[in-house]
Motif scaffolding. Structure first.
Motif, short mmCIF file in Angstrom:
data_model
loop_
_atom_site.label_atom_id
_atom_site.label_comp_id
_atom_site.label_asym_id
_atom_site.label_seq_id
_atom_site.Cartn_x
_atom_site.Cartn_y
_atom_site.Cartn_z
N MET A 101 0.86 -1.19 0.00
CA MET A 101 0.00 0.00 0.00
C MET A 101 0.88 1.23 0.00
O MET A 101 1.82 1.34 0.80
CB MET A 101 -0.94 0.03 1.20
N THR A 102 0.59 2.16 -0.90
CA THR A 102 1.36 3.40 -1.01
C THR A 102 0.55 4.58 -0.49
O THR A 102 -0.67 4.64 -0.66
CB THR A 102 1.73 3.69 -2.47
N MET A 103 1.24 5.50 0.11
CA MET A 103 0.64 6.78 0.45
C MET A 103 0.85 7.75 -0.72
O MET A 103 1.76 7.55 -1.54
CB MET A 103 1.28 7.34 1.73
N PRO A 104 0.04 8.80 -0.83
CA PRO A 104 0.18 9.73 -1.95
C PRO A 104 1.60 10.27 -2.10
O PRO A 104 2.23 10.67 -1.12
CB PRO A 104 -0.82 10.84 -1.61
N GLY A 105 2.10 10.24 -3.33
CA GLY A 105 3.44 10.76 -3.64
C GLY A 105 4.57 9.82 -3.32
O GLY A 105 5.74 10.18 -3.46
N ALA A 106 4.25 8.59 -2.90
CA ALA A 106 5.29 7.66 -2.47
C ALA A 106 5.96 6.95 -3.64
O ALA A 106 5.36 6.72 -4.68
CB ALA A 106 4.71 6.63 -1.52
N ASN A 107 7.22 6.60 -3.42
CA ASN A 107 8.02 5.86 -4.40
C ASN A 107 8.78 4.78 -3.64
O ASN A 107 9.38 5.05 -2.59
CB ASN A 107 9.00 6.80 -5.11
N SER A 108 8.76 3.56 -4.17
CA SER A 108 9.49 2.46 -3.56
C SER A 108 9.76 1.43 -4.66
O SER A 108 9.55 1.71 -5.85
CB SER A 108 8.68 1.85 -2.40
N GLY A 109 10.24 0.28 -4.27
CA GLY A 109 10.50 -0.76 -5.26
C GLY A 109 10.86 -2.07 -4.59
O GLY A 109 11.19 -2.11 -3.39
N ILE A 110 10.77 -3.13 -5.37
CA ILE A 110 11.15 -4.47 -4.92
C ILE A 110 12.27 -4.96 -5.82
O ILE A 110 12.06 -5.11 -7.03
CB ILE A 110 9.96 -5.43 -4.99
N TYR A 111 13.45 -5.17 -5.27
CA TYR A 111 14.58 -5.68 -6.04
C TYR A 111 14.62 -7.20 -5.97
O TYR A 111 14.28 -7.80 -4.95
CB TYR A 111 15.90 -5.13 -5.50
N PHE A 112 15.05 -7.82 -7.05
CA PHE A 112 15.32 -9.25 -7.04
C PHE A 112 16.66 -9.52 -7.71
O PHE A 112 17.18 -8.68 -8.44
CB PHE A 112 14.19 -10.06 -7.70
N HIS A 113 17.23 -10.67 -7.44
CA HIS A 113 18.57 -11.05 -7.93
C HIS A 113 19.61 -10.01 -7.52
O HIS A 113 20.53 -9.70 -8.28
CB HIS A 113 18.56 -11.23 -9.46
N THR A 114 19.47 -9.47 -6.32
CA THR A 114 20.39 -8.46 -5.84
C THR A 114 21.24 -9.02 -4.71
O THR A 114 21.06 -10.17 -4.27
CB THR A 114 19.63 -7.20 -5.39
N ASP A 115 22.17 -8.22 -4.21
CA ASP A 115 23.03 -8.56 -3.07
C ASP A 115 23.04 -7.39 -2.10
O ASP A 115 22.84 -6.23 -2.51
CB ASP A 115 24.47 -8.84 -3.52
N TYR A 116 23.33 -7.69 -0.84
CA TYR A 116 23.39 -6.62 0.14
C TYR A 116 24.42 -5.57 -0.29
O TYR A 116 25.54 -5.89 -0.71
CB TYR A 116 23.77 -7.16 1.53
N GLN A 117 24.03 -4.31 -0.15
CA GLN A 117 24.89 -3.18 -0.52
C GLN A 117 24.72 -2.11 0.54
O GLN A 117 23.59 -1.70 0.85
CB GLN A 117 24.48 -2.67 -1.91
N GLU A 118 25.81 -1.65 1.11
CA GLU A 118 25.74 -0.75 2.26
C GLU A 118 25.16 0.62 1.92
O GLU A 118 24.39 1.20 2.70
CB GLU A 118 27.13 -0.57 2.88
N LYS A 119 25.50 1.17 0.75
CA LYS A 119 25.04 2.51 0.41
C LYS A 119 24.54 2.58 -1.03
O LYS A 119 24.94 1.79 -1.88
CB LYS A 119 26.17 3.52 0.61
N GLY A 120 23.68 3.54 -1.27
CA GLY A 120 23.20 3.80 -2.63
C GLY A 120 22.12 2.84 -3.08
O GLY A 120 21.72 1.92 -2.36
N PHE A 121 21.63 3.06 -4.30
CA PHE A 121 20.66 2.15 -4.89
C PHE A 121 21.39 0.89 -5.34
O PHE A 121 22.49 0.97 -5.90
CB PHE A 121 19.97 2.83 -6.07
N PRO A 122 20.82 -0.27 -5.12
CA PRO A 122 21.51 -1.52 -5.47
C PRO A 122 21.95 -1.55 -6.93
O PRO A 122 21.17 -1.24 -7.83
CB PRO A 122 20.44 -2.59 -5.20
#
Length: 228
Positions: A101-122
């Motif tokens: 569920m998103t609130m108005p103006g929200a942005n998110s995402g679901i990553y797959f085939h990724t690895d843990y990364q300390e900083k930044g976008f995967p």
């Protein structure tokens, strides 16, 4: 002479039976293999509804909290990676589902085939977009920057299901059971330097905290590993 003919007849009869038995065995093996290939495993919860056990947040852990059975994503940029024991958090072929569920103006995402990364976008893996009204025109269900969806198919303030299926080189994305993306990665695909990691491979999942103004809820986060 009669004795030899009788022995020859018995030999041919035995060989015929052996051939039939071999054919039956090969058929049964083939059926068994086909059954294993086509049979998906059971759905497995990745989120217990109470805590972030099995998950690890990057750079701003405070962006994620659990309330009333949901993961609430709200705060500075951060990503919540699944690092639990299911498949040793290394998935290749799978079905993934979550209620979102998103609130108005929200942005998110679901990553797959990724690895843990300390900083930044995967940098590794693909992002499946969660965005119904943010200024970014890529809407919920987009395979981000690979096959994008412009149409808004679900509304803010309402729960919807995001369903990701990966089999081999094919990615299928469904929103509330409606297919919005079907993508097949070409053989020897070439990406630009900034998208070098956007290829189908293997890895874990991550939920995105995009920015401090975005608030998104996730629950019933589950996976079903596929054998091929």
């Amino acid at each position: 002479m009669l004795k030899f003919k009788k022995q020859d007849s018995n030999f041919r009869s035995i060989m015929k039976k052996l051939i039939i038995l071999c054919a039956i065995s090969l058929f049964l093996i083939s059926c068994s293999n086909l059954s294993r290939k086509n049979k998906a495993g059971a759905w497995i919860n990745l989120f217990d509804g109470k805590s972030l056990n099995g998950w690890k947040a990057s750079e701003n852990p405070g962006t994620f909290k659990v309330e009333n059975g949901s993961i609430i994503v709200e705060g500075p940029r951060a990503h919540l990676f699944y690092v639990g024991t299911v498949m040793n958090h290394d998935f290749k072929n799978f079905e993934f589902k979550a209620r979102v569920m998103t609130m108005p103006g929200a942005n998110s995402g679901i990553y797959f085939h990724t690895d843990y990364q300390e900083k930044g976008f995967p940098s590794k893996g693909h992002e499946v977009q969660v965005n119904n009204s943010h200024t970014d025109w890529r809407r919920t269900g987009s395979l981000y920057s690979i096959q994008d969806v412009k149409e808004v198919t679900v509304k803010d303030n309402e729960w919807f299901t995001e369903h990701i299926i990966v089999r081999g080189k094919k990615v299928t994305i469904k929103i509330n059971d409606k297919t919005v993306v079907e993508y097949i990665e070409p053989d020897n695909v070439e990406r630009s330097k900034d998208q070098a990691g956007r290829v189908i491979s293997n890895g874990t999942f991550a939920l995105q905290g995009h920015d401090p103004k975005s608030k998104v809820f996730y629950k019933e986060v589950m996976v079903r590993p596929l054998p091929y």
